[in-house]
Scaffold this motif. Structure first.
Motif, PDB file in Angstrom:
ATOM      1  N   GLU A   1      41.668  25.169   2.894  1.00 57.21           N
ATOM      2  CA  GLU A   1      40.161  25.099   2.179  1.00 57.21           C
ATOM      3  C   GLU A   1      40.434  25.357   0.707  1.00 57.21           C
ATOM      4  N   VAL A   2      41.235  26.272   0.477  1.00 62.90           N
ATOM      5  CA  VAL A   2      41.457  26.341  -1.143  1.00 62.90           C
ATOM      6  C   VAL A   2      42.212  25.372  -1.688  1.00 62.90           C
ATOM      7  N   ASP A   3      43.453  25.205  -1.121  1.00 69.73           N
ATOM      8  CA  ASP A   3      44.025  23.950  -1.478  1.00 69.73           C
ATOM      9  C   ASP A   3      43.517  22.730  -1.651  1.00 69.73           C
ATOM     10  N   ASP A   4      42.197  22.233  -0.887  1.00 76.14           N
ATOM     11  CA  ASP A   4      41.591  21.091  -0.729  1.00 76.14           C
ATOM     12  C   ASP A   4      40.766  21.226  -2.133  1.00 76.14           C
ATOM     13  N   ALA A   5      40.259  22.369  -2.271  1.00 82.49           N
ATOM     14  CA  ALA A   5      39.402  22.578  -3.476  1.00 82.49           C
ATOM     15  C   ALA A   5      40.228  22.486  -4.725  1.00 82.49           C
ATOM     16  N   LEU A   6      41.272  23.027  -4.931  1.00 74.78           N
ATOM     17  CA  LEU A   6      42.120  22.762  -6.029  1.00 74.78           C
ATOM     18  C   LEU A   6      42.701  21.369  -6.218  1.00 74.78           C
ATOM     19  N   ASN A   7      43.078  20.968  -4.953  1.00 78.38           N
ATOM     20  CA  ASN A   7      43.569  19.617  -5.222  1.00 78.38           C
ATOM     21  C   ASN A   7      42.163  18.353  -5.701  1.00 78.38           C
ATOM     22  N   ALA A   8      41.196  18.824  -5.731  1.00 82.67           N
ATOM     23  CA  ALA A   8      40.127  18.191  -6.086  1.00 82.67           C
ATOM     24  C   ALA A   8      39.835  17.791  -7.491  1.00 82.67           C
ATOM     25  N   PHE A   9      40.930  18.579  -8.273  1.00 84.26           N
ATOM     26  CA  PHE A   9      40.853  18.567  -9.961  1.00 84.26           C
ATOM     27  C   PHE A   9      42.178  18.333 -10.234  1.00 84.26           C
ATOM     28  N   ALA A  10      42.543  17.426 -10.993  1.00 85.60           N
ATOM     29  CA  ALA A  10      43.834  17.021 -11.729  1.00 85.60           C
ATOM     30  C   ALA A  10      44.331  18.075 -12.540  1.00 85.60           C
ATOM     31  N   GLU A  11      45.513  18.069 -12.389  1.00 85.93           N
ATOM     32  CA  GLU A  11      46.326  18.979 -13.347  1.00 85.93           C
ATOM     33  C   GLU A  11      46.861  18.218 -14.696  1.00 85.93           C
TER      34      GLU A  11
ATOM     35  N   TRP B   1      38.883  33.045   2.266  1.00 85.79           N
ATOM     36  CA  TRP B   1      38.878  31.747   2.515  1.00 85.79           C
ATOM     37  C   TRP B   1      40.142  31.140   3.154  1.00 85.79           C
ATOM     38  N   ARG B   2      40.177  30.212   4.039  1.00 83.25           N
ATOM     39  CA  ARG B   2      41.350  29.611   4.753  1.00 83.25           C
ATOM     40  C   ARG B   2      42.267  29.013   3.417  1.00 83.25           C
ATOM     41  N   ALA B   3      43.435  29.280   3.519  1.00 79.97           N
ATOM     42  CA  ALA B   3      44.410  28.598   2.515  1.00 79.97           C
ATOM     43  C   ALA B   3      44.385  27.061   2.275  1.00 79.97           C
TER      44      ALA B   3
ATOM     45  N   ARG C   1      43.745  30.853  -6.737  1.00 72.63           N
ATOM     46  CA  ARG C   1      44.089  30.632  -4.980  1.00 72.63           C
ATOM     47  C   ARG C   1      44.378  31.934  -4.503  1.00 72.63           C
ATOM     48  N   SER C   2      44.937  32.856  -5.186  1.00 72.58           N
ATOM     49  CA  SER C   2      45.165  34.182  -4.551  1.00 72.58           C
ATOM     50  C   SER C   2      43.966  35.100  -4.483  1.00 72.58           C
ATOM     51  N   ALA C   3      42.992  34.827  -5.403  1.00 71.95           N
ATOM     52  CA  ALA C   3      41.563  35.600  -5.431  1.00 71.95           C
ATOM     53  C   ALA C   3      40.873  34.955  -3.898  1.00 71.95           C
ATOM     54  N   LEU C   4      40.877  33.634  -3.994  1.00 68.33           N
ATOM     55  CA  LEU C   4      40.205  33.033  -2.738  1.00 68.33           C
ATOM     56  C   LEU C   4      40.515  33.488  -1.392  1.00 68.33           C
ATOM     57  N   VAL C   5      41.896  33.363  -1.285  1.00 69.41           N
ATOM     58  CA  VAL C   5      42.554  33.749  -0.025  1.00 69.41           C
ATOM     59  C   VAL C   5      42.275  35.166   0.314  1.00 69.41           C
ATOM     60  N   ASP C   6      42.468  35.937  -0.783  1.00 71.75           N
ATOM     61  CA  ASP C   6      42.049  37.584  -0.627  1.00 71.75           C
ATOM     62  C   ASP C   6      40.701  37.509  -0.295  1.00 71.75           C
TER      63      ASP C   6
ATOM     64  N   LYS D   1      37.155  28.023 -17.228  1.00 75.20           N
ATOM     65  CA  LYS D   1      37.465  29.192 -18.170  1.00 75.20           C
ATOM     66  C   LYS D   1      38.819  29.626 -18.246  1.00 75.20           C
ATOM     67  N   GLY D   2      39.767  28.650 -17.779  1.00 75.86           N
ATOM     68  CA  GLY D   2      41.247  28.980 -18.201  1.00 75.86           C
ATOM     69  C   GLY D   2      41.938  29.636 -17.264  1.00 75.86           C
ATOM     70  N   GLN D   3      41.288  29.914 -15.932  1.00 72.24           N
ATOM     71  CA  GLN D   3      42.127  30.842 -15.003  1.00 72.24           C
ATOM     72  C   GLN D   3      43.365  29.834 -14.510  1.00 72.24           C
ATOM     73  N   SER D   4      44.473  30.423 -13.973  1.00 69.31           N
ATOM     74  CA  SER D   4      45.583  29.629 -13.598  1.00 69.31           C
ATOM     75  C   SER D   4      45.182  29.246 -12.071  1.00 69.31           C
ATOM     76  N   ARG D   5      45.950  28.295 -11.401  1.00 67.57           N
ATOM     77  CA  ARG D   5      45.743  27.950 -10.026  1.00 67.57           C
ATOM     78  C   ARG D   5      46.214  28.843  -9.246  1.00 67.57           C
TER      79      ARG D   5
END
Length: 214
Positions: free
Chosen positions: A36-46, A32-34, A24-29, A16-20
């Protein structure tokens, strides 16, 4: 490995075009542990693409585990028997009056026979399997991401590194104790050569994998 629900949320957000940073900020708030969020984000290429592009992921296969475990077991057998054979040849070539005929496996002849038998059986299977695995990885580069392969590489590096350090310590200790003999030096060289070759081969593989992000 990232939680499936978390990974799916990250994928939909990226689609949907949301920035990383915002994701990350929304999930940590949300709790979610940081990490875990980083692992999920790293699962997708930039990369620039309309939807989230998944990165290649490491995998674990029972079939791969069998072949790689067999490969490393055979490597251990070949290395041990090669060292045993060279030790016996050194014992035969360099006389040591303090040895009193004491060898690792009875007489030097029986040690040579045992080592040769081990090499005759294990070495051909080891090299055949190594060739098959190398050919398979060249045909399908995705096999480089096998988790069992990566773990066994690093276990082998630890073992080979410990052997090298122990060999060096024994050599220095014998020198300081005044018990350094030609036979001991030659055997230390054999241990260093075998373990060093194994360490060098696998550290090269590990560095290559890291360079490719595997």
């Amino acid at each position: 490995m990232a939680n499936t629900t978390l990974t799916q949320f990250v994928k939909e957000s990226l689609d949907k075009g949301q920035s990383r940073p915002l994701i990350r900020s929304a999930l940590v708030d949300a709790g979610w542990r940081a990490s875990e969020v980083d692992d999920a984000l790293n699962a997708f290429a930039e990369v620039v693409f309309p939807v989230a592009v998944p990165r290649p992921q490491a995998y674990l296969s029972a079939r791969e585990a069998f072949f790689y475990l067999l490969f490393f077991i055979l490597l251990s057998i070949v290395a041990f028997n090669l060292g045993s054979l060279l030790f016996a040849l050194i014992d035969r070539a360099v006389q040591d009056p303090l040895a009193n005929g004491n060898y690792y496996f009875g007489s030097v002849e029986s040690q040579i026979n045992g080592a040769v038998a081990g090499l005759v059986v294990a070495a051909p299977i080891f090299f055949w399997l190594a060739r098959i695995l190398l050919k398979t990885r060249r045909i399908n580069p995705a096999l480089q991401r096998s988790r069992i392969r990566k773990w066994l590489i690093y276990v082998s590096l630890v073992i080979a590194g410990c052997v090298l350090v122990g060999d060096a310590i024994s050599l220095v200790y014998s020198f300081l104790s005044g018990e350094l003999s030609t036979r001991f030096v030659l055997k230390s060289v054999v241990v260093a050569a075998i373990s060093g070759a194994i360490f060098g081969y696998f550290i090269t593989n590990a560095e290559r994998d890291e360079a490719h992000g595997i």
